[in-house]
Structures are given as C-alpha cells and as structure tokens.
Scaffold this motif. Structure first.
Motif, mmCIF file in Angstrom:
data_model
loop_
_atom_site.group_PDB
_atom_site.id
_atom_site.type_symbol
_atom_site.label_atom_id
_atom_site.label_comp_id
_atom_site.label_asym_id
_atom_site.label_seq_id
_atom_site.Cartn_x
_atom_site.Cartn_y
_atom_site.Cartn_z
ATOM 1 N N MET A 1 15.348 -3.242 -5.762
ATOM 2 C CA MET A 1 16.665 -2.886 -5.252
ATOM 3 C C MET A 1 16.674 -3.180 -3.751
ATOM 4 N N GLN A 2 17.665 -3.910 -3.313
ATOM 5 C CA GLN A 2 17.817 -4.209 -1.897
ATOM 6 C C GLN A 2 18.851 -3.251 -1.303
ATOM 7 N N SER A 3 18.751 -3.016 0.008
ATOM 8 C CA SER A 3 19.670 -2.069 0.633
ATOM 9 C C SER A 3 19.980 -2.497 2.060
ATOM 10 N N LEU A 4 21.092 -1.964 2.555
ATOM 11 C CA LEU A 4 21.517 -2.213 3.933
ATOM 12 C C LEU A 4 22.190 -0.943 4.437
ATOM 13 N N ASP A 5 21.577 -0.298 5.420
ATOM 14 C CA ASP A 5 22.136 0.903 6.032
ATOM 15 C C ASP A 5 23.280 0.467 6.940
ATOM 16 N N ASP B 1 30.148 -11.665 -6.853
ATOM 17 C CA ASP B 1 30.474 -11.038 -8.133
ATOM 18 C C ASP B 1 29.306 -10.188 -8.629
ATOM 19 N N LEU B 2 28.525 -9.648 -7.705
ATOM 20 C CA LEU B 2 27.397 -8.796 -8.087
ATOM 21 C C LEU B 2 27.896 -7.519 -8.751
ATOM 22 N N ASP B 3 27.453 -7.296 -9.969
ATOM 23 C CA ASP B 3 27.822 -6.070 -10.676
ATOM 24 C C ASP B 3 27.060 -4.867 -10.139
ATOM 25 N N THR B 4 25.898 -5.124 -9.546
ATOM 26 C CA THR B 4 25.036 -4.024 -9.137
ATOM 27 C C THR B 4 25.347 -3.492 -7.738
ATOM 28 N N LEU B 5 26.240 -4.119 -6.994
ATOM 29 C CA LEU B 5 26.597 -3.624 -5.660
ATOM 30 C C LEU B 5 27.335 -2.297 -5.797
ATOM 31 N N ASN B 6 26.938 -1.302 -5.010
ATOM 32 C CA ASN B 6 27.514 0.042 -5.124
ATOM 33 C C ASN B 6 28.842 0.219 -4.387
ATOM 34 N N VAL B 7 29.594 -0.841 -4.229
ATOM 35 C CA VAL B 7 30.910 -0.786 -3.584
ATOM 36 C C VAL B 7 31.955 -1.133 -4.642
ATOM 37 N N PRO B 8 32.926 -0.236 -4.867
ATOM 38 C CA PRO B 8 33.955 -0.515 -5.868
ATOM 39 C C PRO B 8 34.726 -1.803 -5.548
ATOM 40 N N PRO B 9 35.156 -2.522 -6.579
ATOM 41 C CA PRO B 9 35.883 -3.786 -6.362
ATOM 42 C C PRO B 9 37.092 -3.657 -5.435
ATOM 43 N N ALA B 10 37.838 -2.582 -5.533
ATOM 44 C CA ALA B 10 39.025 -2.422 -4.673
ATOM 45 C C ALA B 10 38.617 -2.308 -3.201
ATOM 46 N N TRP C 1 22.077 -3.084 -3.857
ATOM 47 C CA TRP C 1 22.324 -4.106 -4.860
ATOM 48 C C TRP C 1 20.996 -4.585 -5.405
ATOM 49 N N ASP C 2 21.045 -5.098 -6.607
ATOM 50 C CA ASP C 2 19.845 -5.603 -7.259
ATOM 51 C C ASP C 2 20.083 -7.064 -7.590
ATOM 52 N N HIS C 3 19.515 -7.920 -6.773
ATOM 53 C CA HIS C 3 19.662 -9.356 -6.991
ATOM 54 C C HIS C 3 18.522 -10.046 -6.271
ATOM 55 N N PRO C 4 17.763 -10.842 -6.990
ATOM 56 C CA PRO C 4 16.668 -11.540 -6.307
ATOM 57 C C PRO C 4 17.223 -12.608 -5.366
ATOM 58 N N PRO C 5 16.504 -12.895 -4.292
ATOM 59 C CA PRO C 5 16.948 -13.986 -3.411
ATOM 60 C C PRO C 5 17.034 -15.285 -4.209
#
Length: 131
Positions: free
Chosen positions: A1-5, A27-36, A94-98
């Motif tokens: 899991m990657q993160s950015l404070d 279009d990352l589904d795993t990003l913790n920010v709602p689409p709106a 978010w969870d996405h490999p480079p």
C-alpha cells in the motif's frame, strides 16, 4: 500500500500537486478518495489555469502547470488540502505497483536519466542476495 500525507508529503509543492492530480484523474479503484472529490479537485485546479470547462474524457484530463505561476500553485495546494480535509482524509492511500515508463526518453534527456540512475539505483531484489 502506498501513501501520501497531505500535510507532510515530503515533496515540493509542484510535485505534490502533480502527484495528487495524477491520482485524482486516474481510474485507481483502491485510492481512498471518493470519485466526486477527485473530480472536484481536478476541476477546481483546472479552473485556475483555463477559461474553458474541464474535459470529460479521462485521457484529456491533464493540466499543464507551466501556464501557472507561484500563486496558482499555492492556490492548488490549498484547494487539494481543503477538499481532502473536508472529507476527513489526511493521508492518500492506494495500492498500485509502479508501472514501466510509457514513453522513451528523448536522446537529449538520456544522459540525465542515466546519471540519475547512477545516483539513485533501483533497489536490488532480496532474492538476488539469498543465493
């Protein structure tokens, strides 16, 4: 899991804005920010640089920050932080490999890329050292 404070990203403001806008327009589904909220952040930053409505197609949702100045950059940082804090988000996750680069470097940039790779080599695979 990657993160950015969002308060202490460890990045200069320009890189912070570019990173957040890239995540928000992905279009990352795993990003913790709602689409709106993603759309709102991008659209508000777009409005700081352009007089036209933001594009709808994901492939076209790119900002050329070279058209802005320090004031626009500061405003974008504030917009991003405010929008995320209002949603209770202080750390992007978010969870996405480079991924591999999508374009080759230009011949003029190749020497710089090679020098950077020498200064900051990719971490070696621990499996390589196990034998």
């Amino acid at each position: 899991m990657q993160s950015l404070d969002i308060h202490h990203p460890g990045l200069p403001d320009l890189q912070f804005v570019l990173m957040v806008l890239a995540l928000c327009s992905s279009d990352l589904d795993t990003l913790n920010v709602p689409p709106a909220v993603r759309r709102s952040i991008f659209n508000r930053c777009w409005a700081m640089l352009y007089d036209t409505p933001p594009p709808l197609a994901r492939e076209e949702r790119l900002l050329d920050l070279r058209q802005g100045d320090e004031h626009a950059l500061d405003a974008m940082v504030a917009v991003i932080r405010t929008a995320l804090i209002e949603c209770g988000i202080t750390k992007l996750l978010w969870d996405h490999p480079p991924s591999e680069p999508s374009q080759e470097s230009t011949p003029a940039a190749r020497p710089l890329v090679e020098r950077l790779q020498e200064l900051f080599p990719a971490p070696s695979d621990p499996a390589d050292h196990a034998s």
